[in-house]
Design an enzyme around this catalytic site. Sequence first.
Site, PDB file in Angstrom:
ATOM      1  N   THR A  10       0.825  -1.209   0.000  1.00 48.15           N
ATOM      2  CA  THR A  10       0.000   0.000   0.000  1.00 48.15           C
ATOM      3  C   THR A  10       0.859   1.260   0.000  1.00 48.15           C
ATOM      4  O   THR A  10       0.710   2.132  -0.858  1.00 48.15           O
ATOM      5  CB  THR A  10      -0.913   0.009   1.253  1.00 48.15           C
ATOM      6  OG1 THR A  10      -1.613  -1.238   1.295  1.00 48.15           O
ATOM      7  CG2 THR A  10      -1.913   1.140   1.188  1.00 48.15           C
ATOM      8  N   ARG A  56       6.620  -9.235  -5.371  1.00 50.72           N
ATOM      9  CA  ARG A  56       5.627  -9.380  -6.440  1.00 50.72           C
ATOM     10  C   ARG A  56       5.233  -8.004  -6.951  1.00 50.72           C
ATOM     11  O   ARG A  56       5.463  -6.990  -6.280  1.00 50.72           O
ATOM     12  CB  ARG A  56       4.404 -10.161  -5.949  1.00 50.72           C
ATOM     13  CG  ARG A  56       3.614  -9.495  -4.839  1.00 50.72           C
ATOM     14  CD  ARG A  56       2.510 -10.392  -4.296  1.00 50.72           C
ATOM     15  NE  ARG A  56       3.035 -11.488  -3.492  1.00 50.72           N
ATOM     16  CZ  ARG A  56       3.348 -11.379  -2.185  1.00 50.72           C
ATOM     17  NH1 ARG A  56       3.179 -10.236  -1.555  1.00 50.72           N
ATOM     18  NH2 ARG A  56       3.829 -12.404  -1.510  1.00 50.72           N
ATOM     19  N   GLU A 112       9.953  10.424   8.883  1.00 49.16           N
ATOM     20  CA  GLU A 112       8.735  11.235   9.117  1.00 49.16           C
ATOM     21  C   GLU A 112       7.472  10.381   9.076  1.00 49.16           C
ATOM     22  O   GLU A 112       6.532  10.595   9.842  1.00 49.16           O
ATOM     23  CB  GLU A 112       8.648  12.348   8.070  1.00 49.16           C
ATOM     24  CG  GLU A 112       7.439  13.259   8.178  1.00 49.16           C
ATOM     25  CD  GLU A 112       7.495  14.194   9.367  1.00 49.16           C
ATOM     26  OE1 GLU A 112       6.785  13.933  10.353  1.00 49.16           O
ATOM     27  OE2 GLU A 112       8.250  15.194   9.318  1.00 49.16           O
ATOM     28  N   GLU A 132      -5.919  -4.852  11.502  1.00 50.66           N
ATOM     29  CA  GLU A 132      -5.263  -6.092  11.083  1.00 50.66           C
ATOM     30  C   GLU A 132      -6.050  -7.299  11.595  1.00 50.66           C
ATOM     31  O   GLU A 132      -6.845  -7.180  12.535  1.00 50.66           O
ATOM     32  CB  GLU A 132      -3.848  -6.153  11.690  1.00 50.66           C
ATOM     33  CG  GLU A 132      -3.000  -4.939  11.438  1.00 50.66           C
ATOM     34  CD  GLU A 132      -2.576  -4.809   9.980  1.00 50.66           C
ATOM     35  OE1 GLU A 132      -2.472  -5.856   9.311  1.00 50.66           O
ATOM     36  OE2 GLU A 132      -2.391  -3.682   9.501  1.00 50.66           O
ATOM     37  N   LYS A 181       5.142   4.627  18.404  1.00 43.02           N
ATOM     38  CA  LYS A 181       5.179   6.016  17.935  1.00 43.02           C
ATOM     39  C   LYS A 181       5.536   6.962  19.071  1.00 43.02           C
ATOM     40  O   LYS A 181       6.272   7.932  18.886  1.00 43.02           O
ATOM     41  CB  LYS A 181       3.828   6.379  17.323  1.00 43.02           C
ATOM     42  CG  LYS A 181       3.539   5.588  16.038  1.00 43.02           C
ATOM     43  CD  LYS A 181       2.055   5.645  15.686  1.00 43.02           C
ATOM     44  CE  LYS A 181       1.754   4.880  14.400  1.00 43.02           C
ATOM     45  NZ  LYS A 181       0.296   4.684  14.214  1.00 43.02           N
TER      46      LYS A 181
END
Lengths: 435, 435
Positions: B13, B46, B127, B188, B203
Amino acid sequence: LKPVKIGICGLGTVGGSTYQVLSRETELLSARAGVQLYVSHIGARRDNPHCATADTRVSRDIFDVARDPQVDILVELIGGTTVAKELIETALASGKHVVTANKALIAEFGSELFALADKHGVVIRYEAAVAGGIPIIKALRERLAGNQILWLAGIINGTGNFILTEMKDKGRAFADVLAEAQALGYAEADPTFDVEGIDAAHKLIILAAIAFGMPLEFTRVYTEGISRITPRDVDYAQELGYRIKHLGIAKQSEAGVELRVHPTLIPERRLLANVDGVKNAVMVEGSAVGPTLYYGAGAGGDATASAVVADVIDLARDIAAEQRPQIASLGVAQQNIVAQTIVPMVQVVTPWYVRLEAEDRAGVMAQITALFSDEGISIEALIQKAPSAGESKVPVIVLTNAAAQGRLDAVIAAMDKLESIADEIMCIRVEMLDV
Amino acid sequence: LKPVKIGICGLGTVGGSTYQVLSRETELLSARAGVQLYVSHIGARRDNPHCATADTRVSRDIFDVARDPQVDILVELIGGTTVAKELIETALASGKHVVTANKALIAEFGSELFALADKHGVVIRYEAAVAGGIPIIKALRERLAGNQILWLAGIINGTGNFILTEMKDKGRAFADVLAEAQALGYAEADPTFDVEGIDAAHKLIILAAIAFGMPLEFTRVYTEGISRITPRDVDYAQELGYRIKHLGIAKQSEAGVELRVHPTLIPERRLLANVDGVKNAVMVEGSAVGPTLYYGAGAGGDATASAVVADVIDLARDIAAEQRPQIASLGVAQQNIVAQTIVPMVQVVTPWYVRLEAEDRAGVMAQITALFSDEGISIEALIQKAPSAGESKVPVIVLTNAAAQGRLDAVIAAMDKLESIADEIMCIRVEMLDV
């Protein structure tokens, strides 16, 4: 490593805070810059009682700082566009980088000054010029560099936002709140710059120049103030689920770039609608990132000093490494700056809030709705309020769908000819801020 | 100028979006970088059907990209902490700068990787690792450099915020919304990382390391998820004028640094309280600038690509100028990174929301309030609700003033001994976010 020497011109609110931050946090800031920073020379016509400058060289003639061969970075905090311009020109010509908080100067003479800086192999940084301590300049210039900027909309004048917030929260009138803001020191003795949108227009053109890689053409910003907004408009907007904010808007459209500062109704659930008091915020819509928002203090000595010092640290790093700063003043090199078509306001399309006073009798509402439909403007909501005591006319609020100002102007002109509608009609643009 | 060549590893993605943004906007991005940018090599097991890579070299072995002498910048977007780490090590060793969106890797192995980058005279930029497209890393590292950071608090997991928003807006149960989020692809298949706070903790430690110049010690973050939050808690919080948000908080206090991820009641008027759905936002309080807030998309291919590309452009500018990037990975040089005392949770002081079930008879309320007062905790509000049908006990909500967790623990332990109070007691921290 040789220390980096900073010259500060102007020791007022922002200059004093900048000096204090640089003196107080020397160790931390030097660790972040990777080199020792110190203020080696101050130029100020008079002392600031809050600044202990005994160990620092102080000149009454600010040009002594701009010419001081020991100074690496000149920080211009005197304001205004005449002496400040000359001062910066002098500093650039003697090979110094410049940091400034001067929005009027950058908005009006930025293109000229950036070209001069290029010529001398130095740069001008101006994070503090827009929205005080909010790091919007760097965000636009460097962090959204992977995006086409579609639009940005900001609350970029704290005084105006304070006044509108007070009108909303306490139902007070514009003039009443303005007088208080002046007494509190939020608003200048001459409030024109703030409440008529000139200050916001200065900031908007700077943001637009970076966002769209266009020249700093301040005079091309449409500017409308908040002095005509009444407590009734604030109330009616709330009833309809909106807040009135004074926004600076820059928008890329097929016809060109829209550049406009005006009061605006925005839906109450939007974050911008909830930015109250003297705070500022800027929303930016990027092609990849989508909507982003930056919020904080738009004015005040310490907040503005935060932005000034960030620019100083960035420059100090490059000076220490004997490198030339690589980021162009507007994010792209001068030769890539391209003039844009500015969309005339009559062509700018937004929904509208229209408030008028109409005779309370059969047929008048039909007349009003017909005028809108004649111009192809559809009506989103129409509310008729009760008449005030002794008034024959009743307030009518119309919320339209998106329509060019030219079409709305035609509706208003037609209304002006009707006896059943009072002469004074209030029109305020609406922005949904969701595209 | 030689073009700057980019190698992308991973074409999922974020990798796919990064490739698309770089290909689609080549001209604009190159103007901003001041040098031609192009993707010269892709490493992916892939193909991605959304990416037309016919004109680009594609290797199935991603290490071919890391070793390719033509590549200037390696963009790591494969995720995970094993192969990704090896890949980055290989790229650094062959003198390439690295850009990554990999929060787990930076949080767990950042210190080691930054040192390795230093050794090879290159840098790692990340970032995109925190809050997706929101430029919070650069803001903290460079724009607030003139400030001591007092605290920061962020909604930094979009899945968790989506779940809490749905619970609030639609009164749905946690498990129900989670199942939907999984079906929609927001969460997920194994939702632990998101809903138990591990992703947020990754984070948070990155933000804290920059804010306080401390090492990346991920395991020292206190982490509590949102799975135990019930719709009743969401409702009661609203009745009291609060919202429940899952926050990552890092705070400088006299005793050291607080590092904590947990559900938190915050006043409904705060901007953070109005950040809904999958959006992220981080609030940062600086010593000079005061409170600032950064809002936007915390995930998604294009938004994350926006941050990745911004890092690429920054590096490209320095590569083109044959300069070494001057900004240290955490904002201060490795030798200035200082370990901080982490405040144990029992000593962390906040107001509390406590929900319990008590027998509805005279004296029980007095018993409850006495338990709090015995520990020196004052009560801000106490609400007794009507009992559910067939229940002998009634829900009681207590909102306390600030108290260390240790004192609250003592109150809860005492309650556990009382027959008049049910065993299950819900405690949630409150943050006013106004200091």
